[in-house]
Design an enzyme around this catalytic site. Sequence first.
Site, short mmCIF file in Angstrom:
data_model
loop_
_atom_site.label_atom_id
_atom_site.label_comp_id
_atom_site.label_asym_id
_atom_site.label_seq_id
_atom_site.Cartn_x
_atom_site.Cartn_y
_atom_site.Cartn_z
N ASP A 96 0.84 -1.20 0.00
CA ASP A 96 0.00 0.00 0.00
C ASP A 96 0.87 1.25 0.00
O ASP A 96 1.60 1.51 0.97
CB ASP A 96 -0.91 -0.01 1.22
N ASP A 280 -1.47 5.95 -6.33
CA ASP A 280 -1.90 5.19 -5.16
C ASP A 280 -2.34 3.78 -5.54
O ASP A 280 -3.28 3.59 -6.31
CB ASP A 280 -3.06 5.92 -4.47
#
Length: 411
Positions: A96, A280
Site C-alpha cells: 500500500d 496510489d
Amino acid sequence: MILTASLALLLALSITGSPIEVRNYPIIVPLARRLGFSNGTIDLVQHDKARVAAFRDYNTHSRRAESIPTTFASTGRYTIALDVGDPPTTYNLVVDTGSAVTWIGAGTPYGETGFNTGQRVGETYGGGQFRERSFSGTFFVDTVTLGHGLTIHNYPIAVASITTNFQRYDGILGIGPRALTFNTLKDIPTAVYSTFTDWLVTTSAIRQNIVGIFFKPVTGGRDTAVGGLAFGGPDYTKCDSTIAYTDVTNDFSSRNYWGIEQRITYRNTHILLRTAGVIDTGFNFIYIASYAYDIYRAETGATFDQPTGLLRITPDQYRDLGELKFHIGNTVLVLIADAQIWPRSLNSKIPGAEINGIYLIINRLGEGEMLGFINGYTFMQRFYTVLDSSDSDNRKVGFATTPFTYDSTNY
C-alpha cells in the site's frame, strides 16, 4: 514531550536498529496477485469511493490531530511475503503506497516470538458512509526476513490484536511517506516515526530510500507471481525506457502522499488541465476531476452504466478509442485503447457487469473533490513506478514503460 520507556525504545530501534545481512542492491522481492473477491463479486467503485472520502476528510480537517485514513480495496491485490520471528512465520501483506504502517496479524496469527514494547498502534482504512476497515494492536520487536534471505534483526513491527473487515490477507506493507504515520501511535498521536523503508536505510540494508514497483496487468483469476518490489533502487530489467522523474507536488491536497502534477489529453483535446493528484495502489481505477470526466465521456461517446457505476462503450467505440496521454514532468505516458478498459476476463467479478461488456477504467472523483486526479492500479500496471525518498526534502516519483505498457490483453 515525555516519552514512555516503551516508546523511547521503539523510536531508538527505528533509528539505530541492529546489524543485518546486507544483500546485493537493489533487493528484488516478488509480488503475488491475489484476487480478493472470495467466491463472489465486489463493488470496486464503492471501495474506491471510500478512499476518496478519506482523502477529502483528511484535507478538510487539515492539521487536526486525526487519523489519515485510507481504504483497503479488495480487488486484485498484490502481496509480498514477509517472514517474522524465529522460527519464522510467513505473512502475505498487501502493498500500500497510501499508508506507512507495516503490520501483521489480520489472518495468520502472530506467535509472539519477539519483545512486546507495549506501544499501542492502530489505523482506520476507509471513510465517509462507506465500509471501514481497521486494525489496532501493539508494536513488537522481532526478526524479519524479506526476499531471498535478507534478515533484519530487532525490527519494530505492528501486530494486530483486533481487525475489522479484513479477509484473505495478513496485514499491510505500508510504503507511503513518513507523514502518514501521524496519529497511528495511540499514546502520542502527534508522533511521526520511521517507516519500513526508512528503517532499511538507517540500518544500511539498502543504500537509498527508493522503491521500484512493477505490476503485470491482471489477465485472469489465478494467484501468480506477477510483479516485484525493488528496495534500494529501480529494477531496470523491468523497464523498456529511461525512467523519467518528477518532483512530489507542494500542493497541500497531496504533498503528504506520493503526489505529483499532471495534465491529460485525449487525441488533441485537453481533458485535464495541469493539477495535483496522487499515485496510489489502493485505488482500482483512474479518477479525474468531474469536468475532465465529462469531456472524456463526450469524446469517447461512452455512456454511464448504472449497474456498475462505470462508463461503458460499444465494440465499435472501442475500435475507435484514441490514446489517452498523461503529461507528467517532461514525459508523456500513453494509455492505448486496451489499457483504458477493465479486463473483460474479470467482468464476472463486478456486480451488474455483463460478461461481454466493455467498461472504461476512467472514473469521476465526485463532489467536494480536493484532488485533480488519482492514478490507481490500472495506471500502475502499465508503467514501472519509482518512489524516491533518497532526499527527504525533495521526494520524486519516476515512471518508465514496461514490456506490458502496450499489450492488448483486456479486450
